[in-house]
Design an enzyme around this catalytic site. Structure first.
Site, PDB file in Angstrom:
ATOM      1  N   THR A 109      38.760  41.482  43.393  1.00 33.78           N
ATOM      2  CA  THR A 109      38.301  40.752  42.499  1.00 33.78           C
ATOM      3  C   THR A 109      39.230  39.407  42.178  1.00 33.78           C
ATOM      4  O   THR A 109      40.661  39.833  42.055  1.00 33.78           O
ATOM      5  CB  THR A 109      37.857  41.312  41.103  1.00 33.78           C
ATOM      6  OG1 THR A 109      36.930  42.243  41.401  1.00 33.78           O
ATOM      7  CG2 THR A 109      37.625  40.323  40.109  1.00 33.78           C
ATOM      8  N   ARG A 169      24.622  47.759  44.822  1.00 34.12           N
ATOM      9  CA  ARG A 169      25.493  48.213  43.713  1.00 34.12           C
ATOM     10  C   ARG A 169      26.084  46.739  43.230  1.00 34.12           C
ATOM     11  O   ARG A 169      26.508  46.083  43.975  1.00 34.12           O
ATOM     12  CB  ARG A 169      26.542  49.209  44.084  1.00 34.12           C
ATOM     13  CG  ARG A 169      27.479  49.435  42.802  1.00 34.12           C
ATOM     14  CD  ARG A 169      28.780  48.488  42.804  1.00 34.12           C
ATOM     15  NE  ARG A 169      29.720  48.726  41.855  1.00 34.12           N
ATOM     16  CZ  ARG A 169      30.689  48.212  41.477  1.00 34.12           C
ATOM     17  NH1 ARG A 169      31.091  47.055  42.240  1.00 34.12           N
ATOM     18  NH2 ARG A 169      31.561  48.406  40.739  1.00 34.12           N
ATOM     19  N   VAL A 170      25.814  46.681  42.032  1.00 34.32           N
ATOM     20  CA  VAL A 170      26.510  45.275  41.281  1.00 34.32           C
ATOM     21  C   VAL A 170      27.277  45.816  40.272  1.00 34.32           C
ATOM     22  O   VAL A 170      27.119  46.760  39.460  1.00 34.32           O
ATOM     23  CB  VAL A 170      25.331  44.361  40.653  1.00 34.32           C
ATOM     24  CG1 VAL A 170      26.111  43.383  39.956  1.00 34.32           C
ATOM     25  CG2 VAL A 170      24.560  44.097  41.737  1.00 34.32           C
ATOM     26  N   ASP A 176      30.781  44.515  37.464  1.00 37.31           N
ATOM     27  CA  ASP A 176      30.840  43.957  35.942  1.00 37.31           C
ATOM     28  C   ASP A 176      31.027  42.447  36.522  1.00 37.31           C
ATOM     29  O   ASP A 176      30.662  41.349  35.330  1.00 37.31           O
ATOM     30  CB  ASP A 176      31.853  44.117  35.237  1.00 37.31           C
ATOM     31  CG  ASP A 176      33.352  44.222  36.097  1.00 37.31           C
ATOM     32  OD1 ASP A 176      33.305  44.457  37.278  1.00 37.31           O
ATOM     33  OD2 ASP A 176      34.338  44.037  35.533  1.00 37.31           O
ATOM     34  N   THR A 186      38.910  42.997  35.660  1.00 34.68           N
ATOM     35  CA  THR A 186      39.031  43.451  37.018  1.00 34.68           C
ATOM     36  C   THR A 186      39.417  45.001  36.982  1.00 34.68           C
ATOM     37  O   THR A 186      39.682  45.485  35.759  1.00 34.68           O
ATOM     38  CB  THR A 186      40.350  43.261  37.891  1.00 34.68           C
ATOM     39  OG1 THR A 186      40.091  43.654  39.039  1.00 34.68           O
ATOM     40  CG2 THR A 186      41.566  43.181  37.279  1.00 34.68           C
ATOM     41  N   GLY A 212      33.997  48.338  37.593  1.00 32.20           N
ATOM     42  CA  GLY A 212      32.965  47.496  36.986  1.00 32.20           C
ATOM     43  C   GLY A 212      32.170  48.318  36.011  1.00 32.20           C
ATOM     44  O   GLY A 212      31.676  47.849  34.942  1.00 32.20           O
TER      45      GLY A 212
HETATM   46  N1  ASP Z   1      35.369  44.857  39.065  1.00 31.73           N
HETATM   47  C1  ASP Z   1      35.124  44.574  40.334  1.00 31.73           C
HETATM   48  C2  ASP Z   1      33.527  45.573  40.344  1.00 31.73           C
HETATM   49  O1  ASP Z   1      33.651  46.670  39.691  1.00 31.73           O
HETATM   50  C3  ASP Z   1      36.004  45.342  41.375  1.00 31.73           C
HETATM   51  C4  ASP Z   1      37.460  44.946  41.108  1.00 31.73           C
HETATM   52  O2  ASP Z   1      37.840  44.518  40.176  1.00 31.73           O
HETATM   53  O3  ASP Z   1      38.339  45.403  42.145  1.00 31.73           O
HETATM   54  O4  ASP Z   1      32.863  45.161  41.192  1.00 31.73           O
END
Ligand code: ASP
Length: 342
Positions: free
Chosen positions: A203, A231-232, A234, A254, A257
């Site tokens: 991210t 899958r989604v 945050d 980050t 999520g």
């Molecule tokens: N926050 C992101 C998610 O969960 C992943 C990440 O920050 O590496 O999709």
């Protein structure tokens, strides 16, 4: 004609409304901004991204334009964890999430978007050209194409293909939230720890204040590598991966999520700043909340928040060490190691 009960309700409502509106419309006391313009963004990719944002900020441009241009740099880089060069889901497709928010509470986001190079710009179009906040999947892709975004080939980057082939050998689906007893092995969820103790991540989140003292933020991701299809995380959820309140501050996140969504992470951090906490203390409070909720399972995940207040002060906090953020302002261009719980 209004009946008596309705009339009483209406008149009580409207007189309260007049009283309320005076209170609500009163602007909070605005402090003199000590540090502007300023931009901060997550992880070391933030250094390059900040350069593009700074060009706009230093020329007196709008924070919204800066945070879009900034994260586009990371979305373009093929060797990074963000954008079409990133790791795919467990079915072999790269799916992208992004969100953007300006100083007027305007916001837009896309999720589960495939084959579009700049999801952040599609999120901005959702904000500016539709009456909606969020578009997902094929609908988001169709909107992007209708807006003139090219449909990129469905092809993994060489790095991602290599990682996916490796992952396919075991095809293990072990997100920590599902399998906490994973013998120290990290599942597909992000960020996961490399052998040297640093974190792999997917991210970039960026928040900025422009020369006029206005705030905006952006967040863009490929989500977690080898995630379940659909899958989604945050990042595209306004209030979770990103939140901006121009009277108070802005925050992005980050990490895992699911655990950011549970506590409406970025919004909660902004609310802590509204109560007077510094950006770092506000981030810390919400990290502690996640740790309290997760208990022992907090060992398995990484979450980090990064915040900027209306005064131009910045701060961050993570569950584990190894999270850094990039800062650019009139005096500094540097990577800062964030404080953490352990
Ligand atoms: N926050 C992101 C998610 O969960 C992943 C990440 O920050 O590496 O999709």
């Amino acid at each position: 004609m209004l009946d008596r009960r309705k009339f009483i309700a209406t008149s009580v409502f409207s007189s309260a409304g007049i009283l309320l509106s005076k209170k609500i419309l009163a602007k909070p006391h605005v402090v003199a901004v000590k540090n502007k313009p300023v931009v901060i963004s997550t992880w070391n990719n933030g250094l390059e991204a900040n350069k593009a944002a700074w060009k706009i900020l230093a020329a007196g441009g709008r924070a919204l334009d800066a945070v879009e241009a900034g994260v586009m740099v990371t979305e373009s880089s093929q060797d990074c964890c963000v954008g079409l060069g990133a790791n795919p889901d467990r079915d072999g497709f790269v799916t992208l999430d992004a969100s953007i928010m300006d100083e007027h509470f305007n916001c837009g986001s896309v999720a589960f978007l495939e084959r579009i190079k700049h999801p952040i710009s599609v999120a901005r179009r959702v904000m500016e050209k539709t009456p909606h906040v969020m578009l997902v999947g094929i609908g988001a892709q169709e909107f992007a194409v209708a807006e003139g975004f090219p449909l990129e080939p469905q092809k993994l980057s060489p790095e991602a293909q290599k990682a996916y082939d490796e992952w396919l050998k075991k095809s293990e689906y072990k997100p920590p939230a599902i399998n906490v007893e994973n013998n120290g092995e990290h599942g597909p969820f992000a960020p996961s720890r490399f052998d040297d103790g640093t974190w792999n991540h997917d991210t970039i989140g960026m928040v900025a204040m422009d020369a006029n003292g206005n705030l905006s933020g952006s967040c863009t991701t490929s989500g977690a590598g080898f995630k379940m299809r659909g899958r989604v995380g945050d990042s595209p959820i306004i209030g979770a991966g990103l939140y901006v309140d121009n009277e108070v501050g802005a925050c992005t996140s980050t990490g895992q999520g699911e655990d950011v969504i549970r506590v409406a992470g970025s919004h909660s951090v902004v609310e802590m700043m509204r109560q007077g906490l510094s950006p770092e203390k506000a981030c810390k409070k919400i990290i502690e909340r996640i740790i309290r909720i997760k208990g022992e399972k907090a060992k398995e995940i990484q979450v980090a928040f990064l915040a900027l207040n209306k005064n131009g002060e910045v701060g961050a906090y993570a569950i584990h060490g190894g999270f850094s953020f990039a800062l650019r302002d009139n005096k500094n261009e540097k990577l800062i190691s964030a404080k953490s719980f352990d």
